[in-house]
Design a protein around this motif. Structure first.
Motif, PDB file in Angstrom:
ATOM      1  N   ILE A  39     -32.205  -6.064 -24.412  1.00  0.00           N
ATOM      2  CA  ILE A  39     -31.844  -4.917 -25.251  1.00  0.00           C
ATOM      3  C   ILE A  39     -30.414  -4.494 -24.969  1.00  0.00           C
ATOM      4  CG2 ILE A  39     -32.371  -2.496 -25.715  1.00  0.00           C
ATOM      5  CD1 ILE A  39     -35.281  -3.106 -25.199  1.00  0.00           C
ATOM      6  N   ARG A  40     -30.040  -4.439 -23.708  1.00  0.00           N
ATOM      7  CA  ARG A  40     -28.665  -4.059 -23.385  1.00  0.00           C
ATOM      8  C   ARG A  40     -27.675  -5.091 -23.931  1.00  0.00           C
ATOM      9  NH1 ARG A  40     -25.767  -0.706 -20.234  1.00  0.00           N
ATOM     10  NH2 ARG A  40     -23.743  -1.498 -19.568  1.00  0.00           N
ATOM     11  N   ASP A  41     -28.011  -6.372 -23.828  1.00  0.00           N
ATOM     12  CA  ASP A  41     -27.134  -7.402 -24.393  1.00  0.00           C
ATOM     13  C   ASP A  41     -26.963  -7.197 -25.898  1.00  0.00           C
ATOM     14  OD1 ASP A  41     -26.892  -8.514 -21.906  1.00  0.00           O
ATOM     15  OD2 ASP A  41     -28.393 -10.073 -22.232  1.00  0.00           O
ATOM     16  N   ALA A  42     -28.063  -6.859 -26.578  1.00  0.00           N
ATOM     17  CA  ALA A  42     -27.980  -6.647 -28.027  1.00  0.00           C
ATOM     18  C   ALA A  42     -27.127  -5.430 -28.353  1.00  0.00           C
ATOM     19  CB  ALA A  42     -29.379  -6.481 -28.609  1.00  0.00           C
ATOM     20  N   TYR A  43     -27.252  -4.374 -27.571  1.00  0.00           N
ATOM     21  CA  TYR A  43     -26.466  -3.165 -27.821  1.00  0.00           C
ATOM     22  C   TYR A  43     -24.995  -3.362 -27.453  1.00  0.00           C
ATOM     23  CZ  TYR A  43     -30.648  -0.394 -28.699  1.00  0.00           C
ATOM     24  OH  TYR A  43     -31.796   0.128 -29.237  1.00  0.00           O
ATOM     25  N   GLU A  44     -24.721  -4.342 -26.597  1.00  0.00           N
ATOM     26  CA  GLU A  44     -23.338  -4.575 -26.190  1.00  0.00           C
ATOM     27  C   GLU A  44     -22.644  -5.598 -27.077  1.00  0.00           C
ATOM     28  OE1 GLU A  44     -20.836  -5.494 -22.077  1.00  0.00           O
ATOM     29  OE2 GLU A  44     -23.021  -5.660 -22.117  1.00  0.00           O
ATOM     30  N   THR A  45     -23.347  -6.673 -27.435  1.00  0.00           N
ATOM     31  CA  THR A  45     -22.731  -7.762 -28.193  1.00  0.00           C
ATOM     32  C   THR A  45     -23.277  -7.915 -29.605  1.00  0.00           C
ATOM     33  OG1 THR A  45     -24.324  -9.418 -27.400  1.00  0.00           O
ATOM     34  CG2 THR A  45     -22.399  -8.985 -26.016  1.00  0.00           C
TER      35      THR A  45
ATOM     36  N   ARG B   8     -26.292  -9.279 -30.152  1.00  0.00           N
ATOM     37  CA  ARG B   8     -27.319 -10.322 -30.086  1.00  0.00           C
ATOM     38  C   ARG B   8     -28.090 -10.192 -28.778  1.00  0.00           C
ATOM     39  NH1 ARG B   8     -26.491 -14.650 -33.702  1.00  0.00           N
ATOM     40  NH2 ARG B   8     -24.486 -14.560 -34.798  1.00  0.00           N
ATOM     41  N   GLY B   9     -29.405 -10.362 -28.861  1.00  0.00           N
ATOM     42  CA  GLY B   9     -30.235 -10.276 -27.673  1.00  0.00           C
ATOM     43  C   GLY B   9     -31.695 -10.510 -28.023  1.00  0.00           C
ATOM     44  N   THR B  10     -32.517 -10.660 -27.008  1.00  0.00           N
ATOM     45  CA  THR B  10     -33.944 -10.918 -27.191  1.00  0.00           C
ATOM     46  C   THR B  10     -34.727 -10.083 -26.197  1.00  0.00           C
ATOM     47  OG1 THR B  10     -33.481 -13.197 -27.863  1.00  0.00           O
ATOM     48  CG2 THR B  10     -35.738 -12.677 -27.254  1.00  0.00           C
TER      49      THR B  10
ATOM     50  N   MET C  93     -50.474 -11.533 -28.261  1.00  0.00           N
ATOM     51  CA  MET C  93     -50.446 -10.216 -27.634  1.00  0.00           C
ATOM     52  C   MET C  93     -49.139  -9.983 -26.886  1.00  0.00           C
ATOM     53  SD  MET C  93     -54.397  -9.830 -26.336  1.00  0.00           S
ATOM     54  CE  MET C  93     -54.033  -8.392 -25.358  1.00  0.00           C
ATOM     55  N   GLU C  94     -48.341 -11.008 -26.701  1.00  0.00           N
ATOM     56  CA  GLU C  94     -46.969 -10.875 -26.207  1.00  0.00           C
ATOM     57  C   GLU C  94     -46.069 -11.719 -27.086  1.00  0.00           C
ATOM     58  OE1 GLU C  94     -45.838 -10.728 -21.921  1.00  0.00           O
ATOM     59  OE2 GLU C  94     -44.767 -12.585 -22.405  1.00  0.00           O
ATOM     60  N   GLU C  95     -45.098 -11.099 -27.710  1.00  0.00           N
ATOM     61  CA  GLU C  95     -44.197 -11.783 -28.627  1.00  0.00           C
ATOM     62  C   GLU C  95     -42.752 -11.475 -28.275  1.00  0.00           C
ATOM     63  OE1 GLU C  95     -44.995 -13.617 -32.044  1.00  0.00           O
ATOM     64  OE2 GLU C  95     -46.309 -14.143 -30.372  1.00  0.00           O
ATOM     65  N   SER C  96     -41.873 -12.379 -28.656  1.00  0.00           N
ATOM     66  CA  SER C  96     -40.428 -12.160 -28.476  1.00  0.00           C
ATOM     67  C   SER C  96     -39.814 -11.702 -29.786  1.00  0.00           C
ATOM     68  CB  SER C  96     -39.741 -13.442 -27.995  1.00  0.00           C
ATOM     69  OG  SER C  96     -40.211 -13.822 -26.724  1.00  0.00           O
ATOM     70  N   PHE C  97     -38.844 -10.811 -29.683  1.00  0.00           N
ATOM     71  CA  PHE C  97     -38.130 -10.311 -30.865  1.00  0.00           C
ATOM     72  C   PHE C  97     -36.645 -10.539 -30.651  1.00  0.00           C
ATOM     73  CE2 PHE C  97     -36.196  -7.531 -33.855  1.00  0.00           C
ATOM     74  CZ  PHE C  97     -37.115  -7.336 -34.875  1.00  0.00           C
ATOM     75  N   GLY C  98     -36.044 -11.308 -31.522  1.00  0.00           N
ATOM     76  CA  GLY C  98     -34.614 -11.579 -31.430  1.00  0.00           C
ATOM     77  C   GLY C  98     -33.807 -10.616 -32.279  1.00  0.00           C
ATOM     78  N   ILE C  99     -32.795 -10.028 -31.691  1.00  0.00           N
ATOM     79  CA  ILE C  99     -31.924  -9.075 -32.379  1.00  0.00           C
ATOM     80  C   ILE C  99     -30.642  -9.782 -32.787  1.00  0.00           C
ATOM     81  CG2 ILE C  99     -30.680  -6.895 -32.202  1.00  0.00           C
ATOM     82  CD1 ILE C  99     -32.649  -6.014 -30.090  1.00  0.00           C
TER      83      ILE C  99
END
Length: 639
Positions: free
Chosen positions: A62-68, A70-72, A159-165
């Motif tokens: 999340i921090r990577d997505a908020y900084e650049t 892109r993130g997962t 029940m556990e999934e990845s979300f790519g930003i």
């Protein structure tokens, strides 16, 4: 533009929904502090807020997505362990990852069980309805550990999934990948432009209106002459030309006069004649309530007061529950863990911020008692994590205090003036004496901080001051507990988030003046911090309650196992030592999210104020915990 967050202009690709109230708070913070860094913005927007709930695991992506841009990150279902039949336990799923439905999970579980890749599941039932929402019951066979089966479900099912930003937005016709601050800046620039253009349009309309009214007022002042000129003219063109020459009117003003119906036969006030809207006979020529509309400061002011856009104006309807709107499905949490209140009075259910609510059966506390609870009168010993003050919320001019005292990087904490401690000094007069024994002086106030500092404050509280400073804290430190010592023979108890508990007599701490900074209270390991500080009378029965959690989740209140142990199982140690372990972590646990030590009977409540059950007593000093059917947010003993 993402419909849930409203933080980008143009086309966004694979951007998760956010809580509208949090985004507005971040935008307002950026208006006030244009050079704000990412950490300060993430205090307002800690992460996505998905409508289906669930748990966000791992803050790095999340921090990577908020900084650049892109993130997962991973999303886990919210699951509790409970008895589904008289002899079997089961997994109760109440929230699923974003875009995952219960039918998809059921189908995957049946496929895995049929292929013998998943064992321990007896049955799966979908009990979802409108009244109770999502409820997926997974029945576990006897002999299998529910927690172990749950880990396999996380690994093998949706029940556990990845979300790519991937925050791609069109900015001035160009596709750009933007971080959180850039998205907010683009959105604010758009809102500033909207405010400026709208204000310019309104100002132009009012200037035009004022121009017409000035001409009409000129005609009304000499209305007889105007009527004479109109009646003596052969046609409207001649009358228009004559009026322009006689009264120095413009073409628009003259045409407006000719189009205005004739006035009544008796004189009336100008505002009754339809000229009061836009001008006054006194000559007030103001045309805009915001004359500095072209400046960013004025635009920022409009944005903060709600006139800068519909999003700000409708925040109470769609913002977090704390501002009267919708709650966050993923409860907000910053990058660092927040200590949960170590103790609070539980005469009845408590609210999400520790306030009392109605007792079961519709009963309420007496009015005089409720008022005493709010004001902190005698008998109220609520201890909550805070910043070192005594009393309720401060006046507005005292809420912002300097972060540090110039010269040494330390800051003095007031006894009053901050709203998040709620410490009350029970049964004590302003002179430090007990009301039933005027000659007996209380031993003073004991304070414990997050960095393991302890202090005893001598009871020399002056009576002529509204605010008292009780400790000087090091930079980055904060108070986690403050208790009034009744006898001076109590045991002070520190509990750190690495499950270390230290107990020693209060007499080992030398009393100090109110401005002193305290002394070493507990020796912490690297990266650990104190989450609970209490005082326990060794002459009474007491217990220690701890809840294990994980640092790798967005929501710090997510709990896995809990443990209740007799207080006398923990030996006394010396001050400033490391203490002993109070709970053994299981797989997936790496910290304590809640801890408390106090007298019995202990009572617990959930975040919404409803009562919660505590686990059975465990005589083992450092044993592992057990699962609870309901999440515990606060625990306290008797008054």
């Amino acid at each position: 533009m993402n419909g849930s967050s409203g933080i980008a202009v143009g086309m966004a690709t694979n951007m998760p929904p956010h809580n509208l109230g949090e985004v507005i708070a971040a935008a307002r913070h950026l208006i006030r502090y244009p050079n704000a860094d990412l950490d300060s913005l993430m205090r307002h927007v800690p992460g996505p807020d998905l409508p289906t709930g669930g748990r966000i695991v791992g803050l790095t992506g999340i921090r990577d997505a908020y900084e650049t841009g892109r993130g997962t990150f991973k999303i886990r279902a919210t699951v509790t362990v409970d008895n589904v039949t008289a002899r079997r336990k089961g997994l109760i799923v109440t929230e699923l990852p974003f875009s995952v439905g219960p039918e998809k999970v059921i189908a995957k579980i049946k496929d895995l069980v049929g292929a013998k890749k998943l064992q321990g599941i007896a049955d799966v039932k979908d009990l979802t309805d409108r009244a109770h929402g999502l409820r997926l019951v997974i029945e576990i066979k006897n002999g299998f550990v529910p927690e172990a089966v749950l880990e396999q479900l996380y690994k093998l099912t949706p029940m556990e999934e990845s979300f790519g930003i991937n925050n791609v937005a069109l900015v001035d016709g160009q596709p750009l990948t933007l971080g959180l601050k850039e998205l907010l800046e683009v959105y604010l620039d758009h809102r500033f432009d909207v405010v400026r253009r709208r204000s310019e349009f309104r100002r132009t309309k009012r200037r035009d209106r004022l121009h017409l009214v000035e001409g009409l007022l000129t005609a009304l002042i000499d209305i007889d002459e105007v009527i004479r000129i109109i009646r003596s003219s052969d046609n409207s063109a001649q009358a228009k030309q004559s009026l322009m020459e006689r009264f120095s009117l413009s073409d628009i003003q003259t045409q407006y006069i000719l189009d205005t119906p004739a006035p009544p036969p008796h004189p009336v006030r100008p505002d009754r004649a339809g000229v009061g809207d836009g001008a006054t006979p006194g000559g007030d020529r103001r045309v805009d309530p915001h004359p500095g509309v072209g400046r960013r400061a004025a635009q920022a002011g409009l944005g903060r007061t709600g006139r800068g856009g519909e999003e700000v104006r409708h925040r109470p309807a769609y913002g977090p529950a704390g501002v009267g709107g919708l709650p966050r499905r993923h409860r907000a949490a910053s990058g660092r863990r927040r200590p949960v209140p170590g103790a609070a009075l539980l005469d009845g259910p408590v609210g999400p911020h520790g306030e009392r609510r109605a007792l079961p059966g519709g009963r309420r506390r007496p009015a005089h008692q409720a008022r005493r609870d709010r004001l902190g009168g005698p008998g109220d010993r609520a201890r909550r994590a805070g910043r070192g003050h005594l009393g309720g919320p401060p006046p507005p001019d005292q809420r912002r205090r300097p972060a540090a005292t110039p010269g040494d990087g330390r800051r003095a904490e007031p006894l009053r003036g901050r709203p998040d401690l709620g410490v009350r000094l029970p049964g004590r007069g302003r002179d430090g004496h007990l009301p039933d024994d005027p000659g007996r002086v209380l031993p003073g106030l004991a304070i414990g901080t997050e960095q393991g500092v302890v202090k005893r404050v001598v009871p020399d509280y002056p009576t002529n001051k509204e605010e008292l400073e009780v400790i000087t804290l090091k930079d980055g430190d904060r108070i986690v507990g403050a208790v009034e010592l009744r006898t001076g023979e109590e045991d002070l108890v520190f509990i750190a988030d690495d499950a270390q508990l230290l107990r020693y007599q209060a007499s080992q701490v030398r009393p100090q003046g109110r401005a002193a900074g305290g002394m070493a209270g507990i020796k912490l390991t690297e990266g650990a911090k104190v989450i609970s500080f209490t005082a326990v009378d060794p002459a009474v029965d007491a217990v220690v309650f701890t809840v294990a959690g994980s640092r790798g989740t967005l929501d710090d209140s997510v709990q896995t196992t809990a443990k209740l142990t007799p207080f006398d199982q923990y030996p006394r140690k010396g001050r400033a030592t490391g203490g002993v372990r109070c709970q053994r972590f299981l797989k997936g646990e790496d910290c304590l999210s809640l801890a408390w030590a106090g007298a019995v009977p202990a009572r617990a409540a959930q975040r919404d104020g409803t009562p919660a059950e505590l686990p059975e007593m465990d005589p083992r000093r450092d044993g592992s915990g057990v699962s609870l059917p309901k999440t515990v947010s606060v625990v306290a003993g008797p008054v």
